[in-house]
Design a protein around this motif. Structure first.
Motif, PDB file in Angstrom:
ATOM      1  N   SER A 137      27.404  15.709 -33.355  1.00 46.99           N
ATOM      2  CA  SER A 137      27.915  16.032 -34.683  1.00 46.99           C
ATOM      3  C   SER A 137      28.998  15.021 -35.034  1.00 46.99           C
ATOM      4  CB  SER A 137      28.504  17.440 -34.674  1.00 46.99           C
ATOM      5  OG  SER A 137      29.614  17.462 -33.806  1.00 46.99           O
ATOM      6  N   ARG A 138      29.481  15.071 -36.278  1.00 47.81           N
ATOM      7  CA  ARG A 138      30.557  14.161 -36.672  1.00 47.81           C
ATOM      8  C   ARG A 138      31.792  14.361 -35.788  1.00 47.81           C
ATOM      9  NH1 ARG A 138      27.780  14.378 -41.437  1.00 47.81           N
ATOM     10  NH2 ARG A 138      27.632  12.382 -42.506  1.00 47.81           N
ATOM     11  N   GLU A 139      32.065  15.615 -35.424  1.00 47.26           N
ATOM     12  CA  GLU A 139      33.244  15.907 -34.584  1.00 47.26           C
ATOM     13  C   GLU A 139      33.118  15.227 -33.220  1.00 47.26           C
ATOM     14  OE1 GLU A 139      31.631  18.605 -36.253  1.00 47.26           O
ATOM     15  OE2 GLU A 139      33.062  18.112 -37.837  1.00 47.26           O
ATOM     16  N   ASP A 140      31.898  15.200 -32.686  1.00 49.54           N
ATOM     17  CA  ASP A 140      31.705  14.543 -31.392  1.00 49.54           C
ATOM     18  C   ASP A 140      32.149  13.082 -31.455  1.00 49.54           C
ATOM     19  OD1 ASP A 140      30.708  16.695 -29.898  1.00 49.54           O
ATOM     20  OD2 ASP A 140      28.700  16.428 -30.714  1.00 49.54           O
ATOM     21  N   PHE A 141      31.827  12.434 -32.588  1.00 48.66           N
ATOM     22  CA  PHE A 141      32.234  11.041 -32.747  1.00 48.66           C
ATOM     23  C   PHE A 141      33.748  10.937 -32.943  1.00 48.66           C
ATOM     24  CE2 PHE A 141      27.761  10.526 -33.963  1.00 48.66           C
ATOM     25  CZ  PHE A 141      27.443   9.354 -33.310  1.00 48.66           C
ATOM     26  N   GLN A 142      34.284  11.855 -33.742  1.00 48.79           N
ATOM     27  CA  GLN A 142      35.716  11.766 -34.058  1.00 48.79           C
ATOM     28  C   GLN A 142      36.597  11.981 -32.832  1.00 48.79           C
ATOM     29  OE1 GLN A 142      35.485  14.580 -37.138  1.00 48.79           O
ATOM     30  NE2 GLN A 142      35.139  13.057 -38.744  1.00 48.79           N
ATOM     31  N   ARG A 143      36.010  12.538 -31.782  1.00 44.36           N
ATOM     32  CA  ARG A 143      36.783  12.774 -30.570  1.00 44.36           C
ATOM     33  C   ARG A 143      37.071  11.484 -29.801  1.00 44.36           C
ATOM     34  NH1 ARG A 143      33.430  16.819 -28.958  1.00 44.36           N
ATOM     35  NH2 ARG A 143      34.156  18.384 -30.416  1.00 44.36           N
ATOM     36  N   ILE A 144      36.427  10.383 -30.167  1.00 45.23           N
ATOM     37  CA  ILE A 144      36.692   9.104 -29.496  1.00 45.23           C
ATOM     38  C   ILE A 144      37.938   8.501 -30.136  1.00 45.23           C
ATOM     39  CG2 ILE A 144      35.781   6.823 -28.969  1.00 45.23           C
ATOM     40  CD1 ILE A 144      32.967   7.998 -29.530  1.00 45.23           C
ATOM     41  N   PRO A 145      39.043   8.428 -29.411  1.00 47.27           N
ATOM     42  CA  PRO A 145      40.295   7.991 -30.048  1.00 47.27           C
ATOM     43  C   PRO A 145      40.201   6.613 -30.697  1.00 47.27           C
ATOM     44  CG  PRO A 145      40.746   8.933 -27.905  1.00 47.27           C
ATOM     45  CD  PRO A 145      39.266   8.818 -28.008  1.00 47.27           C
ATOM     46  N   GLU A 146      39.541   5.673 -30.035  1.00 52.45           N
ATOM     47  CA  GLU A 146      39.484   4.327 -30.608  1.00 52.45           C
ATOM     48  C   GLU A 146      38.722   4.306 -31.927  1.00 52.45           C
ATOM     49  OE1 GLU A 146      38.369   1.299 -27.498  1.00 52.45           O
ATOM     50  OE2 GLU A 146      39.062   2.959 -26.285  1.00 52.45           O
ATOM     51  N   LEU A 147      37.789   5.219 -32.073  1.00 52.84           N
ATOM     52  CA  LEU A 147      37.049   5.300 -33.328  1.00 52.84           C
ATOM     53  C   LEU A 147      37.891   6.027 -34.373  1.00 52.84           C
ATOM     54  CD1 LEU A 147      34.329   4.586 -34.572  1.00 52.84           C
ATOM     55  CD2 LEU A 147      33.487   6.820 -33.877  1.00 52.84           C
ATOM     56  N   ALA A 148      38.663   7.003 -33.925  1.00 51.92           N
ATOM     57  CA  ALA A 148      39.492   7.773 -34.851  1.00 51.92           C
ATOM     58  C   ALA A 148      40.574   6.911 -35.482  1.00 51.92           C
ATOM     59  CB  ALA A 148      40.118   8.959 -34.121  1.00 51.92           C
ATOM     60  N   ILE A 149      41.009   5.854 -34.799  1.00 57.53           N
ATOM     61  CA  ILE A 149      42.036   5.005 -35.398  1.00 57.53           C
ATOM     62  C   ILE A 149      41.423   3.834 -36.153  1.00 57.53           C
ATOM     63  CG2 ILE A 149      43.673   5.579 -33.556  1.00 57.53           C
ATOM     64  CD1 ILE A 149      43.370   2.559 -32.718  1.00 57.53           C
ATOM     65  N   ARG A 189      42.863  16.661 -24.812  1.00 58.47           N
ATOM     66  CA  ARG A 189      42.710  17.877 -25.603  1.00 58.47           C
ATOM     67  C   ARG A 189      43.062  17.676 -27.080  1.00 58.47           C
ATOM     68  NH1 ARG A 189      44.708  19.101 -20.813  1.00 58.47           N
ATOM     69  NH2 ARG A 189      43.268  20.204 -19.472  1.00 58.47           N
ATOM     70  N   GLY A 190      44.036  16.816 -27.341  1.00 55.93           N
ATOM     71  CA  GLY A 190      44.533  16.699 -28.711  1.00 55.93           C
ATOM     72  C   GLY A 190      43.880  15.584 -29.501  1.00 55.93           C
ATOM     73  N   LYS A 191      44.369  15.397 -30.709  1.00 58.77           N
ATOM     74  CA  LYS A 191      43.842  14.340 -31.582  1.00 58.77           C
ATOM     75  C   LYS A 191      44.807  13.165 -31.643  1.00 58.77           C
ATOM     76  CE  LYS A 191      40.498  16.041 -34.766  1.00 58.77           C
ATOM     77  NZ  LYS A 191      40.110  16.154 -36.143  1.00 58.77           N
ATOM     78  N   VAL A 192      44.283  12.027 -32.082  1.00 57.37           N
ATOM     79  CA  VAL A 192      45.132  10.847 -32.202  1.00 57.37           C
ATOM     80  C   VAL A 192      46.065  11.020 -33.394  1.00 57.37           C
ATOM     81  CG1 VAL A 192      45.053   8.346 -32.096  1.00 57.37           C
ATOM     82  CG2 VAL A 192      42.969   9.649 -31.783  1.00 57.37           C
ATOM     83  N   LYS A 193      47.254  10.475 -33.235  1.00 61.27           N
ATOM     84  CA  LYS A 193      48.196  10.529 -34.346  1.00 61.27           C
ATOM     85  C   LYS A 193      47.763   9.569 -35.449  1.00 61.27           C
ATOM     86  CE  LYS A 193      51.893  10.547 -31.521  1.00 61.27           C
ATOM     87  NZ  LYS A 193      53.144   9.985 -31.130  1.00 61.27           N
ATOM     88  N   ASP A 194      47.950   9.968 -36.689  1.00 60.51           N
ATOM     89  CA  ASP A 194      47.546   9.124 -37.815  1.00 60.51           C
ATOM     90  C   ASP A 194      48.254   7.780 -37.808  1.00 60.51           C
ATOM     91  OD1 ASP A 194      45.708  10.853 -38.815  1.00 60.51           O
ATOM     92  OD2 ASP A 194      47.145  11.907 -40.102  1.00 60.51           O
ATOM     93  N   SER A 195      49.451   7.757 -37.178  1.00 63.43           N
ATOM     94  CA  SER A 195      50.242   6.532 -37.231  1.00 63.43           C
ATOM     95  C   SER A 195      49.507   5.355 -36.591  1.00 63.43           C
ATOM     96  CB  SER A 195      51.586   6.749 -36.543  1.00 63.43           C
ATOM     97  OG  SER A 195      51.383   7.069 -35.201  1.00 63.43           O
ATOM     98  N   PHE A 196      48.609   5.637 -35.632  1.00 63.60           N
ATOM     99  CA  PHE A 196      47.883   4.542 -34.989  1.00 63.60           C
ATOM    100  C   PHE A 196      46.903   3.890 -35.962  1.00 63.60           C
ATOM    101  CE2 PHE A 196      49.260   6.927 -31.275  1.00 63.60           C
ATOM    102  CZ  PHE A 196      49.728   5.894 -30.478  1.00 63.60           C
ATOM    103  N   LYS A 197      46.289   4.735 -36.791  1.00 59.72           N
ATOM    104  CA  LYS A 197      45.369   4.194 -37.790  1.00 59.72           C
ATOM    105  C   LYS A 197      46.163   3.409 -38.817  1.00 59.72           C
ATOM    106  CE  LYS A 197      41.550   5.966 -40.548  1.00 59.72           C
ATOM    107  NZ  LYS A 197      40.840   7.231 -40.742  1.00 59.72           N
ATOM    108  N   GLU A 198      47.324   3.958 -39.207  1.00 59.72           N
ATOM    109  CA  GLU A 198      48.155   3.265 -40.192  1.00 59.72           C
ATOM    110  C   GLU A 198      48.582   1.890 -39.698  1.00 59.72           C
ATOM    111  OE1 GLU A 198      51.107   6.261 -40.778  1.00 59.72           O
ATOM    112  OE2 GLU A 198      49.627   7.576 -41.736  1.00 59.72           O
ATOM    113  N   GLU A 199      48.808   1.814 -38.399  1.00 68.21           N
ATOM    114  CA  GLU A 199      49.174   0.520 -37.819  1.00 68.21           C
ATOM    115  C   GLU A 199      48.057  -0.507 -37.993  1.00 68.21           C
ATOM    116  OE1 GLU A 199      50.258   0.418 -33.531  1.00 68.21           O
ATOM    117  OE2 GLU A 199      51.962   1.550 -34.324  1.00 68.21           O
ATOM    118  N   GLN A 200      46.824  -0.054 -37.756  1.00 68.31           N
ATOM    119  CA  GLN A 200      45.668  -0.930 -37.933  1.00 68.31           C
ATOM    120  C   GLN A 200      45.569  -1.389 -39.388  1.00 68.31           C
ATOM    121  OE1 GLN A 200      42.910  -1.581 -35.579  1.00 68.31           O
ATOM    122  NE2 GLN A 200      44.494  -1.024 -34.122  1.00 68.31           N
TER     123      GLN A 200
END
Lengths: 195, 450
Positions: free
Chosen positions: A47-59, B415-426
């Protein structure tokens, strides 16, 4: 203490994927084990969430657009076949594929298909044209809050002017190909999958 | 009826004899030497034999692979080769303009991270270079040759029928010794005898437990061992890290009170020795945590505190971000690098997948735990350095010594999500490429390390 999920992939399925995408047998089994490790719901699809869980992709500023490329219109799940089909666009073009006879259908990783893939990234409403508004939206994703509306507007105008040859104030796929004529698409849109 | 009765009695006698031998082996050949930190060299020989067998298996598998090319070659370093260039190198130098092809960079990076990313794979078991003859890591290798199959079956027998009962007995003895011993010592009045006894109980218990895991631990640079009044920080792979470190000295532990078996152990330990346990609710209050730790360190006479600043278990291939809290306390930091040898068993505790007990059962049915521990020279905060930078400096030193990958990512991403600030940096970085530094509305040159 079960065997790895990679053994669950049927041999016929591997053959079909091999034919369709050009990936080798061991590349397919490896990517399958990657696929299953991303599949947190363990239902054989992502699902989209599965992809969003990859931190490098999320940034990644274009993360959402990239994820979108895996999902056909209106669907919110992608199976392994579909996953592999999308990845196949990023296979490097190998020498023996370059001078293949043109009668066979074009492989997913050809220059044109790579470009079409990139074109769809900009073409948000899938109408085969990049309008000024679509370009602006994608630009905004890439730059965030760092550039003013005016400045971004003029960047979009200039880009469209340079590409647009028929004066409809948008970029068609043919115009897109023309603009990127000199760009080394084969290198920029390829990932080196190990054998 | 009589012959039947006789044979039952005879069987009971045999069982009794086996039990006696068993008790003798456990008590005199394993436990007693363990308590005094002696070794009879059995584990050493066992490990050497194992290494030989594993080497042989590797050769076999390689030969088998040539005959059956469908068996994939494991790639412990990832399944793609990344183009390592930075954004500027890849897109082109500051050229103050936008090109439609710029998106290719993000597209490629994104696809690369979908296929093989730096972070999420640190939270699952590492890929082995060759099969280590354990069923759980098997990818149909056991069918490659008959001899391999036989060795594998023998291995299953040795691990489950001989080693496992032995280890479980030792672990039960060790843990009950810890709970009973520390509780008893807890009744003594506060004086030097109590401290000495408490350390003795802890040390002997951990040594017995280490035998229960067939742990072979090599300590390097013992002159840098953590001293009283200091803080020992180490990379974290499994709760067993504690047993490994405590085999060579006593530590005051810091952590959250767990439920179940762990909770019982934790509560009895704190009676004899000043460990610092927090309730889950307390853990959120960073100031309370820091001030309790600061008081502990300031006493100078108390055991060194043991902290795992990653805050979560990582699969022993890398070191992830060190939370800066432990580096704000002050005092001397004693970094320790711990690296397990993955061939003999996967030490990583994947807490999302296995609970504590099933994890320990897996460990006890592995071949062994072979681990290297490096004590690094003590480090202190430099002038003008902030805690976050200090934390990352210590982390790099540990990664370098242990041969681990040095990552800036937060282990909390498990468990958690990435902080938005990392994307903003990019986004900021990209903006400065297309319009130049001056074009950006709010420009400050920040790059890494949050």
């Amino acid at each position: 203490m079960g065997s790895r999920a990679s053994t669950l992939l049927r041999e016929e399925e591997i053959e079909e994927i091999k034919k369709e995408t050009g990936f080798s047998h061991s590349q397919i089994t490896r990517l399958y084990s990657r696929f299953t490790s991303l599949d947190k719901g363990e239902n054989g699809t992502l699902s989209r969430e599965d992809f969003q869980r990859i931190p490098e992709l999320a940034i990644n500023p274009l993360g959402d657009r990239i994820i979108n490329a895996f999902f056909p219109e209106g669907e919110d799940q992608v199976n392994f076949r579909g996953f592999m089909r999308t990845l196949a666009h990023f296979r490097p073009i190998e020498d023996n594929e370059k001078n293949k006879n043109s009668s066979a259908s074009e492989p997913l990783n050809s220059r044109t298909n790579k470009l079409l893939f990139a074109f769809r990234l900009y073409d948000l409403d899938r109408d085969d044209k990049i309008s000024r508004d679509e370009l602006l939206q994608v630009l905004r994703m890439m730059v965030g809050v760092n550039i003013s509306d005016e400045q971004l507007g003029s960047i979009a105008d200039r880009t469209i002017q340079e590409a647009d040859t028929n004066g409809d104030n948008s970029i068609s796929f043919n115009e897109f190909i023309k603009v990127l004529e000199k760009v080394d698409v084969e290198q920029k849109m390829s990932i080196r999958f190990l054998h | 009826l009589l012959p039947l009765l006789l044979s039952v009695i005879r069987m009971l006698c045999v069982a009794g004899a086996v039990f006696q031998v068993w008790v003798f082996v456990v008590l005199f050949l394993i436990m007693l030497p363990a308590m005094f930190g002696l070794s009879l060299g059995v584990t050493g020989v066992y490990i050497q034999v194992l290494v030989k067998i594993l080497e042989w298996a590797t050769v076999r598998i390689q030969r088998g692979r040539m005959e059956q090319p469908s068996v994939p070659v494991p790639l412990p370093n990832g399944i793609i080769e990344r183009a390592g260039g930075s954004m500027e190198e890849e897109i082109g130098e500051l050229r103050n303009s936008f090109a439609l092809s710029d998106a290719f960079y993000f597209y490629k990076k994104g696809l690369e991270s979908i296929v093989d990313d730096q972070v999420t794979q640190r939270f699952s078991s590492e890929e082995l270079a060759s099969w280590n003859l354990l069923t759980r890591t098997n990818q149909n290798f056991r069918y490659i040759s008959l001899r391999l199959t036989i060795i594998w079956v023998l291995g299953v027998f040795v691990r489950y029928c001989i080693l496992f009962p032995l280890r479980i007995t030792l672990a039960i003895i060790g843990l009950s010794w810890l709970v009973i011993g520390t509780t008893l010592v807890g009744f003594l009045p506060e004086n030097s005898v109590k401290t000495w006894l408490s350390e003795l109980v802890h040390l002997t218990c951990y040594r017995i437990c280490a035998r229960g895991l067939s742990a072979t631990i090599r300590y390097y640079n013992k002159e840098n061992k953590p001293q009283k009044g200091g803080i020992c920080v180490a990379n974290h792979t499994t709760p067993i890290d504690v047993v490994i470190l405590a085999n060579d000295g006593c530590y005051a532990m810091v952590g959250q009170i767990h439920g179940g078996l762990m909770g019982v152990i934790q509560r009895s330990m704190v009676r004899s020795c000043p460990h610092v346990w927090f309730e889950r609710s307390e853990m959120k209050d960073r100031h309370a945590v820091t001030s309790r730790l600061r008081a502990h360190v300031a006493a100078k006479t108390k055991l060194p505190i043991l902290i795992f600043p990653e805050g979560t278990c990582i699969n022993n291939t890398s070191v992830m971000m060190f939370k800066k809290g432990s580096f704000e306390i002050g005092g001397t930091i004693y970094p320790v690098a711990i690296k397990y040898d993955p061939r003999f068993g996967d030490a990583f505790w994947n807490s999302g997948k296995y609970n504590m007990v099933s994890y320990l059962l897996r460990m006890m049915t592995s071949w062994a735990i072979v681990v290297n521990v490096w004590y690094l020279p003590p480090m202190t905060l430099q002038d003008g350095e902030d805690a976050a930078h200090f934390a990352s400096r210590v982390k790099s030193a540990i990664a370098h010594q242990g041969g681990l990958l040095d990552l800036d990512w937060d282990g909390g991403l498990k468990r958690g999500k990435v902080k938005d600030s990392f994307k903003e940096e990019q986004q900021k970085m990209y903006s400065s490429i297309i319009v130049g530094q001056n074009g950006i509305s709010s420009c400050s040159q920040s790059t890494k390390v949050e």
